[in-house]
Design an enzyme around this catalytic site. Structure first.
Site, PDB file in Angstrom:
ATOM      1  N   LYS A  81       0.979  -1.047  -0.039  1.00  0.00           N
ATOM      2  CA  LYS A  81       0.072   0.085   0.005  1.00  0.00           C
ATOM      3  C   LYS A  81       1.012   1.250   0.064  1.00  0.00           C
ATOM      4  CE  LYS A  81      -4.504   0.786   0.437  1.00  0.00           C
ATOM      5  NZ  LYS A  81      -5.514  -0.029  -0.154  1.00  0.00           N
ATOM      6  N   GLY A 177     -25.134   3.359   3.670  1.00  0.00           N
ATOM      7  CA  GLY A 177     -24.083   3.588   2.690  1.00  0.00           C
ATOM      8  C   GLY A 177     -24.621   3.202   1.268  1.00  0.00           C
ATOM      9  N   GLY A 179     -23.089   4.337  -1.539  1.00  0.00           N
ATOM     10  CA  GLY A 179     -22.237   4.802  -2.760  1.00  0.00           C
ATOM     11  C   GLY A 179     -22.188   3.923  -3.739  1.00  0.00           C
ATOM     12  N   VAL A 181     -20.745   1.173  -4.237  1.00  0.00           N
ATOM     13  CA  VAL A 181     -20.889  -0.345  -3.885  1.00  0.00           C
ATOM     14  C   VAL A 181     -22.387  -0.576  -3.450  1.00  0.00           C
ATOM     15  CG1 VAL A 181     -20.431  -2.430  -2.638  1.00  0.00           C
ATOM     16  CG2 VAL A 181     -18.496  -0.642  -3.476  1.00  0.00           C
TER      17      VAL A 181
END
Ligand code: NAD
Length: 351
Positions: A81, A177, A179, A181
């Site tokens: 990452k 949520g 969003g 997804v």
């Protein structure tokens, strides 16, 4: 900074690099947790951190998470990452991302990056000017619908475990949520005949879910206390925490968000309350599977979905192991990932 080498040794890290570019002022950290199964693939995040240690802690935690996620999904990838320390609203520039891209290039393919919080697809296009070790950019489609597809399949495994049937028809599912997804997930669930309850900070998204999928809208705090079969956290991490734990009235927690359980103890608390938890990095692996198969090429979207659909079987197997070995589902997930990380992998992607 101290104690990081000891932590690297304890958690099996290969490399944590502090990055600085004089000309652009770039400050970044790149962590490679493991390349045992393949190149360390993981997004780059741009974020304002309270101090440098917080940035290093974040990147190490995320890099290790990527190793576990890719290993458990049986991908030939390691985990890494990157974080760029800075305000994504005011400190972005082509020069900054190109400077970052040169550092990624210097890692010679051991680290392959993608978008994450604060880094958009057109920022990736700038990184791509300096290195080929990037996936995404405006030419690759969004992974979100694939993540949602995997979560939907994973929910079926949860329903089978709790109710004896994978059928979601008639089940009441609270999605927190809506969003990229959350929306794709609502569509799958509505198509299967589930009854939806939704909440989001953004009321326009709530309205969309009500109009399109006949969802019932509730407030942001109310969603935790809704009586339902599945609570699906698809917003920010840490949805299961000290405040929300006593409110939950569901049989299953299964959603797309990363780090759903704020602290380990809430995983035990869910279990004690008879609530089944679908470990986040197992159920939300559809996106990384899509990214890796797209990077390798040669498979159509529907073939990639066939691979992602295996999340259903993977979760069923994980729940079986959790029962038989008397460990929590998230502990079973870690055991499975650690076994796979120990395997030396030198084979093509599973067909
Ligand atoms: P998104 O930013 O498109 O959507 C998140 C939505 O959650 C937003 O609409 C936001 O307003 C809402 N939200 C945030 N906090 C909330 C709260 N407390 N209450 C109600 N609503 C809240 O993000 P996304 O791409 O849909 O991802 C959703 C989650 O899934 C994130 O945690 C992300 O890390 C995780 N995830 C996403 C992918 C992917 O492919 N996009 C892959 C793996 C994991």
């Amino acid at each position: 900074m101290s104690g990081y080498l000891a932590r690297m040794a304890e958690q099996g890290f290969e490399e944590v690099v502090l990055v600085h570019d004089q000309e652009t002022g770039l400050k970044a950290v790149i962590a490679i947790h493991s390349t045992a199964r393949g190149p360390a693939l993981g997004g780059t995040r741009m974020w304002v951190y309270p101090n440098e240690n917080a940035a290093v802690d974040d990147v190490m935690c995320l890099a290790r998470g990527m190793s576990y996620k890719s290993a458990a999904a049986e991908l030939p990838l390691g985990g890494g990452k990157g974080v760029i320390i800075g305000d994504p609203c005011s400190e972005k520039s082509e020069a900054l991302f190109r400077a970052y891209g040169r550092f990624v290039e210097n890692m010679n393919g051991r680290f392959i990056t993608a978008a994450d919080m604060g880094v958009a697809e057109d920022d990736l296009d700038c990184i791509k000017m300096e290195t080929a070790h990037v996936v995404g950019g405006s030419s690759l489609g969004s992974p979100s619908p694939y993540t949602a597809f995997g979560v939907w399949k994973g929910m079926r495994a949860c329903a089978a475990e709790v109710y004896g049937s994978p059928d979601l028809k008639g089940l009441r599912i609270a999605v927190q949520g809506i969003g990229s997804v959350g929306q794709a997930l609502c569509r799958h669930l509505a198509d299967e005949g589930a009854e939806l309850i939704v909440a989001d900070i953004d009321q326009a998204k709530v309205k969309l879910a009500v109009e399109r999928w006949g969802a019932r809208a509730v407030g942001r705090e109310q969603i935790f206390a809704e009586e339902c079969d599945i609570f699906a956290p698809c917003g920010a991490g840490g949805a299961v925490n000290a405040e929300t734990m006593p409110l939950l009235r569901c049989r299953i927690v299964a959603g797309a968000a990363n780090n759903v359980i704020k602290e380990e103890k809430y995983g035990s608390a869910l279990h004690e309350r008879g609530i089944l938890y679908a470990p986040d990095y197992i159920i939300n692996a559809g996106g990384i599977i899509f990214v890796e198969y797209s990077r390798q090429g040669g498979k159509s979207p529907s073939e990639i979905k066939t691979v992602i659909a295996r999340i259903e079987g993977r979760l069923s197997e994980l729940f079986r192991r959790s029962r038989e070995e008397n460990v929590l589902p998230e502990q079973a997930a870690d055991l499975i990932a650690e076994e796979k990380l120990r395997e030396k992998l030198n084979q093509p992607l599973p067909g």
